[in-house]
Design an enzyme around this catalytic site. Structure first.
Site, PDB file in Angstrom:
ATOM      1  N   HIS A 175     -11.827  -3.446 -40.524  1.00 38.09           N
ATOM      2  CA  HIS A 175     -10.482  -2.923 -40.215  1.00 38.09           C
ATOM      3  C   HIS A 175     -10.111  -1.711 -41.060  1.00 38.09           C
ATOM      4  CE1 HIS A 175     -10.033  -5.953 -43.395  1.00 38.09           C
ATOM      5  NE2 HIS A 175      -9.177  -5.098 -43.900  1.00 38.09           N
ATOM      6  N   ARG A 193     -15.470  -4.999 -63.761  1.00 41.74           N
ATOM      7  CA  ARG A 193     -14.258  -4.561 -63.058  1.00 41.74           C
ATOM      8  C   ARG A 193     -13.289  -3.868 -64.013  1.00 41.74           C
ATOM      9  NH1 ARG A 193     -13.376  -7.617 -57.862  1.00 41.74           N
ATOM     10  NH2 ARG A 193     -14.912  -6.513 -56.608  1.00 41.74           N
ATOM     11  N   CYS A 245     -13.931  -4.925 -46.925  1.00 48.59           N
ATOM     12  CA  CYS A 245     -12.763  -5.560 -47.551  1.00 48.59           C
ATOM     13  C   CYS A 245     -13.123  -6.999 -47.949  1.00 48.59           C
ATOM     14  CB  CYS A 245     -11.644  -5.586 -46.510  1.00 48.59           C
ATOM     15  SG  CYS A 245     -10.130  -6.374 -47.061  1.00 48.59           S
ATOM     16  N   HIS A 269     -14.869 -12.905 -46.521  1.00 46.14           N
ATOM     17  CA  HIS A 269     -14.499 -14.241 -46.025  1.00 46.14           C
ATOM     18  C   HIS A 269     -15.120 -14.489 -44.647  1.00 46.14           C
ATOM     19  CE1 HIS A 269     -11.655 -15.400 -49.138  1.00 46.14           C
ATOM     20  NE2 HIS A 269     -11.115 -14.197 -49.095  1.00 46.14           N
ATOM     21  N   THR A 275     -11.559  -9.458 -47.039  1.00 46.16           N
ATOM     22  CA  THR A 275     -11.415 -10.215 -45.784  1.00 46.16           C
ATOM     23  C   THR A 275     -12.751 -10.273 -45.042  1.00 46.16           C
ATOM     24  OG1 THR A 275      -9.132  -9.482 -45.621  1.00 46.16           O
ATOM     25  CG2 THR A 275     -10.140 -10.284 -43.593  1.00 46.16           C
ATOM     26  N   ILE A 298      -8.057  -3.408 -55.266  1.00 45.26           N
ATOM     27  CA  ILE A 298      -6.629  -3.184 -54.991  1.00 45.26           C
ATOM     28  C   ILE A 298      -5.841  -3.132 -56.296  1.00 45.26           C
ATOM     29  CG2 ILE A 298      -4.586  -4.015 -53.771  1.00 45.26           C
ATOM     30  CD1 ILE A 298      -6.398  -5.176 -51.639  1.00 45.26           C
ATOM     31  N   VAL A 343       4.227 -10.021 -50.784  1.00 40.65           N
ATOM     32  CA  VAL A 343       3.893  -8.741 -50.137  1.00 40.65           C
ATOM     33  C   VAL A 343       2.808  -8.982 -49.097  1.00 40.65           C
ATOM     34  CG1 VAL A 343       2.998  -6.415 -50.475  1.00 40.65           C
ATOM     35  CG2 VAL A 343       4.423  -7.459 -52.240  1.00 40.65           C
TER      36      VAL A 343
HETATM   37  P1  NAD Z   1     -10.818  -9.111 -55.487  1.00 40.86           P
HETATM   38  O1  NAD Z   1     -11.167 -10.510 -55.203  1.00 40.86           O
HETATM   39  O2  NAD Z   1     -11.863  -8.051 -55.385  1.00 40.86           O
HETATM   40  O3  NAD Z   1     -10.149  -8.999 -56.936  1.00 40.86           O
HETATM   41  C1  NAD Z   1      -9.524 -10.044 -57.587  1.00 40.86           C
HETATM   42  C2  NAD Z   1      -9.848  -9.915 -59.066  1.00 40.86           C
HETATM   43  O4  NAD Z   1      -9.131 -10.920 -59.777  1.00 40.86           O
HETATM   44  C3  NAD Z   1     -11.336 -10.100 -59.377  1.00 40.86           C
HETATM   45  O5  NAD Z   1     -11.854  -8.955 -60.043  1.00 40.86           O
HETATM   46  C4  NAD Z   1     -11.331 -11.342 -60.266  1.00 40.86           C
HETATM   47  O6  NAD Z   1     -12.342 -11.306 -61.266  1.00 40.86           O
HETATM   48  C5  NAD Z   1      -9.932 -11.265 -60.866  1.00 40.86           C
HETATM   49  N1  NAD Z   1      -9.491 -12.495 -61.538  1.00 40.86           N
HETATM   50  C6  NAD Z   1      -9.944 -13.763 -61.400  1.00 40.86           C
HETATM   51  N2  NAD Z   1      -9.344 -14.579 -62.276  1.00 40.86           N
HETATM   52  C7  NAD Z   1      -8.486 -13.836 -62.993  1.00 40.86           C
HETATM   53  C8  NAD Z   1      -7.576 -14.105 -64.052  1.00 40.86           C
HETATM   54  N3  NAD Z   1      -7.417 -15.335 -64.550  1.00 40.86           N
HETATM   55  N4  NAD Z   1      -6.855 -13.088 -64.555  1.00 40.86           N
HETATM   56  C9  NAD Z   1      -6.997 -11.837 -64.077  1.00 40.86           C
HETATM   57  N5  NAD Z   1      -7.852 -11.514 -63.069  1.00 40.86           N
HETATM   58  C10 NAD Z   1      -8.576 -12.504 -62.536  1.00 40.86           C
HETATM   59  O7  NAD Z   1      -9.603  -8.760 -54.492  1.00 40.86           O
HETATM   60  P2  NAD Z   1      -8.989  -7.383 -53.927  1.00 40.86           P
HETATM   61  O8  NAD Z   1      -9.725  -6.964 -52.719  1.00 40.86           O
HETATM   62  O9  NAD Z   1      -8.783  -6.394 -55.018  1.00 40.86           O
HETATM   63  O10 NAD Z   1      -7.580  -7.971 -53.463  1.00 40.86           O
HETATM   64  C11 NAD Z   1      -6.677  -8.489 -54.422  1.00 40.86           C
HETATM   65  C12 NAD Z   1      -5.969  -9.723 -53.895  1.00 40.86           C
HETATM   66  O11 NAD Z   1      -5.057  -9.353 -52.851  1.00 40.86           O
HETATM   67  C13 NAD Z   1      -6.869 -10.795 -53.305  1.00 40.86           C
HETATM   68  O12 NAD Z   1      -6.353 -12.079 -53.639  1.00 40.86           O
HETATM   69  C14 NAD Z   1      -6.724 -10.573 -51.816  1.00 40.86           C
HETATM   70  O13 NAD Z   1      -6.980 -11.742 -51.066  1.00 40.86           O
HETATM   71  C15 NAD Z   1      -5.280 -10.174 -51.724  1.00 40.86           C
HETATM   72  N6  NAD Z   1      -4.878  -9.369 -50.558  1.00 40.86           N
HETATM   73  C16 NAD Z   1      -3.671  -9.663 -50.020  1.00 40.86           C
HETATM   74  C17 NAD Z   1      -3.186  -8.905 -48.986  1.00 40.86           C
HETATM   75  C18 NAD Z   1      -1.831  -9.195 -48.430  1.00 40.86           C
HETATM   76  O14 NAD Z   1      -1.480  -8.630 -47.393  1.00 40.86           O
HETATM   77  N7  NAD Z   1      -1.042 -10.018 -49.123  1.00 40.86           N
HETATM   78  C19 NAD Z   1      -3.945  -7.835 -48.463  1.00 40.86           C
HETATM   79  C20 NAD Z   1      -5.175  -7.545 -49.060  1.00 40.86           C
HETATM   80  C21 NAD Z   1      -5.646  -8.319 -50.108  1.00 40.86           C
HETATM   81 ZN    ZN Z   2      -8.761  -4.669 -45.947  1.00 37.94          ZN
END
Ligand code: NAD
Ligand code: ZN
Length: 347
Positions: free
Chosen positions: A69, A206, A44, A49, A46, A181, A292
């Site tokens: 996880h 992507r 993930c 990070h 996470t 996601i 969310v």
């Molecule tokens: P990821 O970092 O793999 O995907 C994010 C995407 O956003 C990347 O492909 C990136 O190129 C793109 N991006 C960057 N700038 C952009 C722009 N200006 N316009 C459009 N797209 C752009 O992340 P992921 O694993 O798919 O997760 C998505 C997000 O959800 C992350 O920010 C993550 O931290 C968050 N997240 C939140 C929760 C929660 O409980 N709220 C849980 C899981 C993940």
């Molecule tokens: Zn996860």
């Protein structure tokens, strides 16, 4: 039962960049727990990070900690109070360990419990041959859901929880961020009956993957203006629903501009820090914003398993599979930004 006393695990063993493969004791289980033999585990954002040991990880993650996880496996031992499960049951599970005393938990809104602790973040995790989990958190897997898919139900759950925040039937949906996601959310929006599903990113790999996983319109916002896309799709005003999945400020600004009056936005992406928002645009467009977190425990799990049984297919979002011993290569691939989901094999 016969099983070894020690197991292989990926451990944040030192407060520094990286993870270390170590032999650790197989976890002891309490009366309400099960012991799971992990078969597959997803990497993930996470975990990246935590690997990178950034500011968030430094203040959140105790050392040493077994990370990970997202998992699927099989129950191999059960505490004496556990009912309704059996040895040999294939399962995944909710990685958020909740308390039972908060107002939210007592109202059955477990996903809003402020005492939540995460496996692989605050508690020992799933990048290991064995995982201890409260039986309450176990989600049995039906035969038709593979261990690979079982290992990505956690992020699919994020996608499903976000996408089902608002009614999507017949609506035009904008998803910003084609990470794993966002891509899975696009497949869910399509499955849930949206009309147009547009997904944006600035990463061409992507966007190409998004087009392979779901019937969507990928848009590279570094090259194309969303207003042109709205015109091309013959939409009258703009998108009805926005799913923010990038954490990027520009993406949120573009989403607010591209939404209809009275549009609705579900925010999953996590901005890197405080970020400026043009609130007057949100007020004058009468936009509803919903934050969310995680997945609804266990309604999201129910819905996603039902959708997977009913034709939702996210399998192509898994672009790489590695044996656990090749975890360094797996993390490098993930950190390159050129992958979808990556699954580690623990068998
Ligand atoms: P990821 O970092 O793999 O995907 C994010 C995407 O956003 C990347 O492909 C990136 O190129 C793109 N991006 C960057 N700038 C952009 C722009 N200006 N316009 C459009 N797209 C752009 O992340 P992921 O694993 O798919 O997760 C998505 C997000 O959800 C992350 O920010 C993550 O931290 C968050 N997240 C939140 C929760 C929660 O409980 N709220 C849980 C899981 C993940
Ligand atoms: Zn996860």
């Amino acid at each position: 039962m016969t099983r070894p006393n020690t197991m292989s695990a990926l451990v944040k063993a030192q407060p520094a960049v990286g993870l270390w493969q170590e032999q650790r004791p197989v976890p002891e289980i309490g009366p309400d727990d099960v012991l799971i033999r992990v078969k597959k585990a997803g990497i993930c954002g996470t975990d990246i990070h935590i690997w990178n040991w950034d500011e968030w990880a430094q203040k959140t993650v105790p050392v040493p900690l077994i990370t990970g996880h997202e998992f699927a496996g099989e129950i191999v031992d059960m505490g004496r109070n556990v009912e309704g499960l059996s040895i040999g049951q294939r399962c995944s599970g909710e990685g958020h360990l909740i308390g039972k005393t908060s107002r939210q938990s007592r109202a059955g809104r477990f996903h809003l419990d402020p005492e939540t602790r995460g496996i692989g973040v605050n508690e020992q995790g799933a990048f290991a041959e064995y995982l201890r989990l409260p039986a309450f958190n176990v989600v049995p897997l039906p035969d038709e859901i593979s261990d690979d898919i079982g290992a990505i139900l956690d992020p699919l759950g994020n996608a499903v929880h976000t996408a089902l925040s608002f009614d999507l039937l017949g609506e035009d949906v904008l998803i910003t961020g084609a990470g794993p996601i966002g891509i899975m959310a696009a497949a869910v929006a399509r499955h849930a009956g949206a009309r147009h599903v547009v997904i944006t990113d600035v990463n061409a790999d992507r966007l190409a993957l998004a087009g392979q996983v779901a019937d969507v319109t990928p848009v590279n916002v570094a090259q194309e203006d969303l207003r042109d896309v709205i015109a091309r799709l013959k939409m009258k005003q703009g998108f009805d629903v926005g799913l923010e999945m990038s954490g990027n400020q520009q993406a949120l600004d573009q989403m607010v501009e591209a939404l209809v009056m009275g549009g609705r936005i579900a925010l999953l992406g996590i901005p890197p820090g405080k970020s400026p928002v043009d609130w007057s645009r949100i007020v004058f467009k009468a936009i509803t914003l919903k934050g969310v977190y995680g997945r609804e425990i266990f309604e999201t799990w129910y819905k996603m398993i039902a959708m997977l049984q009913n034709g939702l297919d996210v399998s192509r979002v898994i672009t790489h599979r590695f044996a656990k011993d090749d975890y360094i290569q797996a993390f490098e691939t993930m950190r390159s930004g050129k992958s979808g989901k990556i699954v580690l094999d623990w068998t």
